[in-house]
Structures are given as C-alpha cells and as structure tokens.
Design an enzyme around this catalytic site. Sequence first.
Site, PDB file in Angstrom:
ATOM      1  N   SER A   8      57.812 -17.063  -2.727  1.00 42.18           N
ATOM      2  CA  SER A   8      57.825 -16.696  -1.315  1.00 42.18           C
ATOM      3  C   SER A   8      58.470 -15.335  -1.082  1.00 42.18           C
ATOM      4  CB  SER A   8      58.563 -17.763  -0.499  1.00 42.18           C
ATOM      5  OG  SER A   8      59.897 -17.903  -0.942  1.00 42.18           O
ATOM      6  N   ASN A 195      68.263 -27.480 -10.057  1.00 46.22           N
ATOM      7  CA  ASN A 195      69.671 -27.847  -9.965  1.00 46.22           C
ATOM      8  C   ASN A 195      69.788 -29.338 -10.283  1.00 46.22           C
ATOM      9  OD1 ASN A 195      69.038 -29.309  -7.576  1.00 46.22           O
ATOM     10  ND2 ASN A 195      69.494 -27.533  -6.279  1.00 46.22           N
ATOM     11  N   ASP A 257      68.580 -18.239  -6.913  1.00 50.21           N
ATOM     12  CA  ASP A 257      67.626 -17.162  -7.200  1.00 50.21           C
ATOM     13  C   ASP A 257      68.286 -16.079  -8.046  1.00 50.21           C
ATOM     14  OD1 ASP A 257      65.883 -18.553  -5.563  1.00 50.21           O
ATOM     15  OD2 ASP A 257      66.276 -17.306  -3.812  1.00 50.21           O
TER      16      ASP A 257
END
Length: 324
Positions: A8, A195, A257
């Site tokens: 995205s 995660n 990220d």
Amino acid sequence: MRIAVTGSIANDHLMTFPGKFSDQLVADQLHTVSLSFLVDTLDIRRGGVGANIAFGMGQLGTNPILVGAAGADFEEYRAWLDRHGVDTHSVHISELLHTARFVCTTDAAHNQIGSFYTGAMSEARQIELQSVADRVGGLDLVCIGADDPEAMIRHTEECRNRGIPFAADFSQQIARMDGPDIRVLLEGAAYLFSNEYEKELVESKTGWTDKEILGKVGTRVTTLGAKGVRIDREGEESIVVGVPDENAKADPTGVGDAFRAGFLSGLSWGVGLERAAQVGCMLATLVIETVGTQEYELRRAHFMERFTKRYGQDAATEVGAHFL
C-alpha cells in the site's frame, strides 16, 4: 541485489488519545459499541506499508523498487520518495481514485484503533511484475506486503510461476483473508514475516502448525515487540535478536515496516540473517522514537554508534562495510 516492494501507498492521519481505550469499554456491551474519542493531536503523514518499507530501504542506500497504486495526488509524495532513494517508476497512477488513507488513534498505553480507505490501492491488481523486472533488468526478491488482496495473490502467483523468490508479509490484511488465500500467499515463500499475534492467526486460519509452515517456507521471521525478533528455519536452531534501548517511545506506527526495511537491506548487502535482523531492529527503534512512519532522520554515524553499543564491534564492522 534488486528488491521490489509491493504494498500500500497511503497518507496517514495519526491521532493520540490521552486515556486508555480499555477504560471506555463495557464488557457486557461490546456488541453495541458506539464511542467517540476526543484526541489531543493530529499529525498528517506519508505512509502505507509498501512506501514505508521502500523509504527505509532507500535511507539505507539499497535503492528498492516500489510497486503499488496511487492517485493523481501522489506527485508530491513521489518526489519525496525519489529524493530518498526509492525507484517509483513502477507505481501505477489511478485516473479515478485518490491515494489510500489510514486513520489511526493511539491511546496512552500505545494500543491502536485504525481504519483504512483503499482508494487507488484497489488498482494494484493491474500491475504485472514481469514488466517491472524487464525495466530494471530482473528481480532477485519481491517483498509482497499488505495491499489490495487480489494484487497480493496475483503477485504471489506470478513470482511462483516465474521463479522469482518472494517474501510474504500479510500484516494488516490478514484480518480479512481466509485460510485458502493465506495458504496461497505463504506456500513457497523465501521469507514469511509476521508479529506474534499474526503468527497465531496464520496458524489458526490455515489449520497448519508452526512445524508444517516451516516446511513450506524458507525462513520464518517473527517480531516480538520489545523482546526483539525470532528467526526460524526448518531443522535449525532459532535465532533471537534483541532490540536497542529506546530514547523515547513516541509512536509505534510503522515500526514493523521499518524492521522489514532494515532486514531486507541486510539481505541486499549479503549479510547473514542475524545481522539483517539487527539492522531491522535498529531501524525500528528510530521509528518508534518518532511520530510518523517516514519522519525519522537516519544519520550514518548516529546509527552506527547505537548499533555498535547494542550489538558489538564485530557486528558493526560487518554492517558498516555496506552502510555507506
């Protein structure tokens, strides 16, 4: 090593609530929640999973190729990424829709509630990776980050069919995907990122155990929050890497990220998995100390000083040879 990052591209609206979400929730009324939080601050920042990862890699000098879809309002954002070492020539521009938008509120305990408007992101499914590979002279790895779900599946299947190694990184999209789609996205991945919560969700939705998943991917990378990261490979001992000390904890948005950006940069440099994870943890620490996913300043001397303090001179010497 040529690495493309799909995912995205978005504008982030980040707000802070001085209390705790949990104090506002009534246990026996969760089926009829209707809440409004009076927030103290609003920050409008550049974001999006693909753009965040690419920005971090660009900061580390690894020149990633960003693959995603944005609106006509992307030109200022494009100039920002270009200035920070990102190849944006493979970003598809929609003629109809605005760039995606993420709206997120963080409470005093660093819990988050967010909403994501897809906008132009829905057109990412139109992008063919072969055209990207042809333009840059081939791809060594594609990181398939959270994006339009159909785009994620298309890019994964294209990598698999064309023999391009890929990393699977579902992150926020895992909540809306079902088991069959997740199986398609992870099987055969060179790397699988998640995660701890996402790891359990992947296993629950696919019906595959941790051992079975390790048999289907090359390397499983699980971030553990303040405890660092664990790297698992079938038949090998786990590698656990801790995180550097934080100077502050400003905002957790984009920390995952940043870790991926550092880890992928390490792979690009050709260092081992432990070193790559250390780079990722150091970059993630810089992000958590800053409000906004791309607002941190990466100064080589400062980065290496803190990296050396946490991971030692041998690690710093090996990483420093590549981080110029």
